[in-house]
Scaffold this motif. Sequence first.
Motif, short mmCIF file in Angstrom:
data_model
loop_
_atom_site.label_atom_id
_atom_site.label_comp_id
_atom_site.label_asym_id
_atom_site.label_seq_id
_atom_site.Cartn_x
_atom_site.Cartn_y
_atom_site.Cartn_z
N ARG A 62 -5.54 7.26 -5.31
CA ARG A 62 -4.72 6.12 -5.66
C ARG A 62 -3.30 6.83 -4.40
O ARG A 62 -2.35 6.15 -4.21
CB ARG A 62 -3.90 5.58 -7.17
N HIS A 74 -5.83 -0.33 -3.63
CA HIS A 74 -4.01 -1.04 -4.21
C HIS A 74 -4.61 -2.43 -4.71
O HIS A 74 -3.59 -2.99 -4.98
CB HIS A 74 -3.18 -0.88 -3.26
N THR A 76 -2.29 -9.55 -4.79
CA THR A 76 -1.53 -9.59 -3.60
C THR A 76 -2.18 -9.97 -2.86
O THR A 76 -1.37 -10.31 -1.74
CB THR A 76 -2.50 -7.87 -3.34
N ASN A 128 -5.07 3.69 1.96
CA ASN A 128 -6.73 2.74 1.86
C ASN A 128 -5.87 1.30 1.15
O ASN A 128 -5.89 1.74 -0.05
CB ASN A 128 -7.96 3.58 1.72
N PRO A 129 -5.52 0.58 1.62
CA PRO A 129 -4.95 -0.69 1.03
C PRO A 129 -6.50 -1.22 -0.19
O PRO A 129 -5.41 -2.04 -1.21
CB PRO A 129 -4.75 -1.95 2.51
N THR A 157 0.78 -1.49 0.47
CA THR A 157 -0.01 -0.43 0.05
C THR A 157 0.53 1.04 0.04
O THR A 157 1.02 2.20 -0.89
CB THR A 157 -0.73 0.15 1.54
#
Length: 223
Positions: free
Chosen positions: A45, A53, A59, A49-50, A22
């Motif tokens: 972006r 991303h 991920t 805030n994960p 993040t």
Amino acid sequence: METLNQMQLLAVLAIPVIFAITVHEAAHGWVANRLGDKTASMLGRVTFNPIRHIDPVGTILVPSLTFLFTGMLFGWAKPVPVNWRNLRHPRRDMALVAVAGPGANLFMALLWGLMIQLGLLLMPTSQWVALPLIYMGAAGILINVFLMVLNLVPLLPLDGGRVLNSLLPPRLAVYFSRLEPFGLVILLALLATGLLGSILFPLVIGVVDLLPGAGAVKTLFHF
């Protein structure tokens, strides 16, 4: 301090992985915004805030599987969009945007190292607080250093490839940029053959040795 099995390690790594990815991506967007390109900012972006991303496959799924089966963490997030035409000095600024991600990982590794030091200070009196700090700090150092070193590999679309592309003479940069569609395939081939690990691990260990808390990292991850 007890070593952890693979499932315990995966649980300890979860939060550091999310933060590492993040902040890495947010750093790209923040620097791009400062240098004139507001694309990432307008798309939301430039944030910690994960959810903004995270790529469910790159991920979560891929890192979990590669760690369980190879012992390495390999994955990716949604790339932060950067429009080089909006940058004030496109070639130079693209290199600065690229370096911001690994730079953020190095900074976070230092913070996780300080967390380990805090855990060691608390160990004699409050193990229930100290141990989580040490375990998560060690995981935080490892994942951030690994992500930094991996992203500095001079291969597109990695950050190191972006930097190299900016440093090459324009004509050579055009030829080099044509390799980008094959970059992920090359990385996966290096991972499958074990060459990626043999290249990265000595570099990772060398960087870890320079950071506070290196002993805890080596104990937990059997370096």
